[in-house]
Design a protein around this motif. Structure first.
Motif, PDB file in Angstrom:
ATOM      1  N   THR A   1       0.937  -1.119  -0.131  1.00 49.75           N
ATOM      2  CA  THR A   1       0.017  -0.168  -0.045  1.00 49.75           C
ATOM      3  C   THR A   1       0.776   1.354  -0.099  1.00 49.75           C
ATOM      4  O   THR A   1       0.249   2.319  -0.109  1.00 49.75           O
ATOM      5  N   VAL A   2       2.097   1.120  -0.022  1.00 47.53           N
ATOM      6  CA  VAL A   2       3.113   2.472   0.193  1.00 47.53           C
ATOM      7  C   VAL A   2       3.096   3.130  -1.106  1.00 47.53           C
ATOM      8  O   VAL A   2       3.315   2.311  -2.521  1.00 47.53           O
ATOM      9  N   GLU A   3       2.673   4.213  -1.450  1.00 47.00           N
ATOM     10  CA  GLU A   3       2.938   5.210  -2.472  1.00 47.00           C
ATOM     11  C   GLU A   3       3.662   6.506  -1.975  1.00 47.00           C
ATOM     12  O   GLU A   3       3.112   7.199  -1.013  1.00 47.00           O
ATOM     13  N   VAL A   4       4.683   6.805  -2.441  1.00 44.75           N
ATOM     14  CA  VAL A   4       5.510   7.912  -2.010  1.00 44.75           C
ATOM     15  C   VAL A   4       5.383   9.010  -2.695  1.00 44.75           C
ATOM     16  O   VAL A   4       5.759   9.184  -4.117  1.00 44.75           O
TER      17      VAL A   4
ATOM     18  N   LEU B   1      15.589   9.161  -2.981  1.00 48.56           N
ATOM     19  CA  LEU B   1      15.913  10.295  -4.084  1.00 48.56           C
ATOM     20  C   LEU B   1      15.615   9.657  -5.298  1.00 48.56           C
ATOM     21  O   LEU B   1      14.971  10.790  -5.993  1.00 48.56           O
ATOM     22  N   LYS B   2      15.525   8.527  -5.734  1.00 53.75           N
ATOM     23  CA  LYS B   2      15.169   8.074  -7.107  1.00 53.75           C
ATOM     24  C   LYS B   2      13.701   8.471  -7.225  1.00 53.75           C
ATOM     25  O   LYS B   2      13.082   8.713  -8.180  1.00 53.75           O
ATOM     26  N   LYS B   3      12.545   8.135  -5.931  1.00 57.11           N
ATOM     27  CA  LYS B   3      11.245   8.314  -6.156  1.00 57.11           C
ATOM     28  C   LYS B   3      11.123   9.736  -6.268  1.00 57.11           C
ATOM     29  O   LYS B   3      10.124  10.180  -7.010  1.00 57.11           O
ATOM     30  N   GLN B   4      11.864  10.682  -5.554  1.00 57.53           N
ATOM     31  CA  GLN B   4      11.741  11.970  -5.771  1.00 57.53           C
ATOM     32  C   GLN B   4      12.126  12.481  -7.100  1.00 57.53           C
ATOM     33  O   GLN B   4      11.203  13.465  -7.672  1.00 57.53           O
ATOM     34  N   PHE B   5      13.041  12.260  -7.615  1.00 54.31           N
ATOM     35  CA  PHE B   5      13.405  12.481  -8.993  1.00 54.31           C
ATOM     36  C   PHE B   5      12.469  12.075  -9.964  1.00 54.31           C
ATOM     37  O   PHE B   5      11.972  12.707 -10.975  1.00 54.31           O
ATOM     38  N   ALA B   6      11.750  10.957  -9.917  1.00 53.68           N
ATOM     39  CA  ALA B   6      10.887  10.488 -10.824  1.00 53.68           C
ATOM     40  C   ALA B   6       9.755  11.240 -10.950  1.00 53.68           C
ATOM     41  O   ALA B   6       9.060  11.519 -11.921  1.00 53.68           O
TER      42      ALA B   6
END
Length: 562
Positions: A380-383, A422-427
């Motif tokens: 259920t995790v969505e960042v 950081l990859k999640k935020q960059f995406a």
């Protein structure tokens, strides 16, 4: 101020009204709510000196209960009301008359809803069940929060209600936030109509289990809390009163959805702004709130307190009086050796410690917490986009070239776990493998509400005139030096980064050049300021200077140097 009813059965009470505490605890009148006026003087001295006539001397004020059943985490008085004896003021003066209590809302509440029984009552209002008579929701049962206008005795109180209605209207699309239907008023009341949550409070669930949840059960609850908190923070909203009483279960079924409620104390805040009014509930209040300088990270602390309770069944900060609770929050380090903690995974302890760091700069954000190894693989995790990233990009953009080089060196030492966030935020923020002003605005507009506009989050980007970062540069801009310092491997990080910095061209630096890089004025005694920064042997930046450069020189530190 309670927002939504839980299970409508006797005895009638407001889910947010104070519970009877066990006999071994002092009791609190916890129904006072609202923002405090910002004239509180000498917070540290006053907080540590307050004592509100305890029923008996307290023993072990700064300790966590060692044994026994989990005591109810009763909401203490909203803090500023405690400090001020419960008075609501504006600019230091009580305001009682001449107020405009008109909200411009529809006056057809009684035409559209059939009011049922009262299901809860608090100091500032009460909650009733109701049934929609017609339209899209005909026959549907709802909860109605009824706020008497004669309770709105200050302009601040009126503004609190306006803001609560707006926030609920704009943010309730989130699955973990109570659904808002509409709001009404008449000459005497404001009516806020919401979905009826029949599963009870999270507090009820905690008490029914004696405060003991398995790690998987705790994860299910914590992830939902973080999801809605991260969403609110992205919209520029700080809740400011998160506690088990302010989360309801949608139904009585296992794994019911969790719903955040009660935005009566919420406030809009931009990424670089600080709030200074002291509000909240004592057991869950963050240290920086007591110090009158805080932002959205204060909510994460509150989630940390709830997480601690879910996992081990006791509070991280416990005392018999409000003042002693405040002392514990400011000074005591939570214990991870008592109760259930020895049997829990090291990752769960690391997660809670990340939420309960007393320094908000080192504390995980809600979005970061969702990328923690303990919970990030949950289905259920969505960042979401992390607002703190915008703050980091601004700081990086304004940094001198020498500091940017130091941060780039540090970013090259990050681990796979560090890169996950950081990859999640960059995406989220990049377009065609680059983060630009346009790509950031596009990303924000995809999830923007009117609350985000009210908080002026988009306006915060006006400082960006030109920005183009590939992933490596983005990592340098978004890396959090303060959070890395908490890690056991920080010295290894810093030494490795300094070695990279040296090999990449650490050159002799003129003292005046360094002073200019740091933004130090002509009145600063440069030989004193930078003597530790530069190696005497070759005039290059020393390791100590490198570490200081990573942090930068804030305006506050600059004033100290002067």
């Amino acid at each position: 101020m309670g927002t939504c009813a839980s299970n409508p059965k006797p005895p009638k009470r407001n889910p947010y009204a104070p519970r009877d505490l066990p006999e071994h605890e002092d009791t609190y009148d916890s129904s006072v709510t609202g923002k405090a006026s910002p004239f509180y003087l000498s917070p540290i001295q006053s907080l540590l000196g307050i004592q509100k006539s305890p029923a008996r001397p307290s023993t072990g004020d700064n300790s966590t209960p060692k044994t026994g059943a989990f005591p109810p985490p009763s909401p203490a008085k909203h803090i500023m009301a405690v400090l001020m004896g419960g008075r609501r003021t504006e600019d230091g003066q009580e305001v009682m008359t001449g107020l405009d209590r008109r909200f411009g809302l529809s006056k057809r509440f009684k035409d559209l809803y059939e009011v049922g029984e009262e299901v809860g009552r608090g100091h500032f209002g009460y909650t009733v069940s109701a049934t929609c008579k017609s339209g899209e929701h005909a026959g549907e049962k709802v909860a109605v929060k009824v706020i008497p206008k004669d309770k709105m005795t200050t302009a601040i109180a009126i503004e609190d209600v306006r803001r609560e209605v707006m926030i609920l209207k704009e943010l309730s699309r989130h699955v973990n936030l109570v659904r808002f239907y509409e709001a009404f008023e008449d000459n005497d009341h404001v009516y806020i109509v919401m979905e009826l949550c029949e599963g009870g409070e999270l507090l009820d669930l905690i008490l029914s289990r004696g405060g003991k949840f398995t790690e998987d059960e705790a994860k299910n609850v914590i992830i939902q809390m973080l999801n809605v908190v991260a969403f609110c923070h992205l919209q520029g909203v700080a809740h400011r009163d998160l506690k088990p009483e302010n989360f309801l279960l949608k139904s009585k079924e296992d794994n019911s959805l969790l719903k955040a409620i009660d935005f009566g104390l919420s406030e809009f805040v931009k990424p670089d702004e600080k709030l200074n009014d002291i509000v909240g509930s004592a057991y869950y209040v963050a240290p920086e709130v007591l110090l009158r300088s805080y932002d959205t990270e204060a909510d994460v602390w509150s989630v940390g307190v709830i997480s601690y309770i879910l996992l081990c069944g006791s509070r991280p900060f416990w005392a018999r009086t409000e003042s002693a609770i405040f002392r514990a929050v400011l000074k005591t380090v939570p214990s991870f050796t008592e109760s259930s903690w020895p049997s829990l995974s090291p990752m769960s302890k690391d997660f809670v410690k990340g939420l309960l760091n007393k320094d908000p700069r080192k504390r995980l954000t809600a979005a970061q917490a969702l990328t923690h190894p303990w919970i990030r693989d949950h289905s259920t995790v969505e960042v979401p986009i992390d607002v703190r990233v915008l703050r980091s990009l601004k700081s990086y953009t304004a940094s001198p070239p020498l500091r940017k080089a130091a941060l780039r060196a540090l970013s090259k030492t990050l681990t796979t776990d560090d890169h996950f966030y950081l990859k999640k935020q960059f995406a989220h923020l990049a377009n065609s493998d680059r983060v630009t002003v346009g790509s950031i605005k596009t990303a924000l507009m995809k999830c923007a509400t009117n609350a985000m506009k009210e908080a002026r989050i988009i306006d915060y980007l006006n400082w960006l005139t030109a920005l183009e970062l590939d992933f490596d540069d983005f990592c340098a801009a978004a890396v959090n030096v303060y959070q890395l310092e908490v890690l056991d491997r920080w010295e290894e990080h810093a030494r490795s980064a300094y070695e990279i910095f040296e090999n990449d061209g650490n050159r002799a630096i003129i003292i005046e050049e360094l002073a200019s890089e740091l933004g130090l004025g002509p009145s600063v005694p440069l030989h004193v300021v930078v003597s530790e920064w530069i190696r005497h042997s070759d005039g290059k930046l020393s390791y100590l200077g490198f570490v200081k450069l990573l942090h930068g020189v804030s305006a506050r530190n600059n004033r100290k140097l002067r």
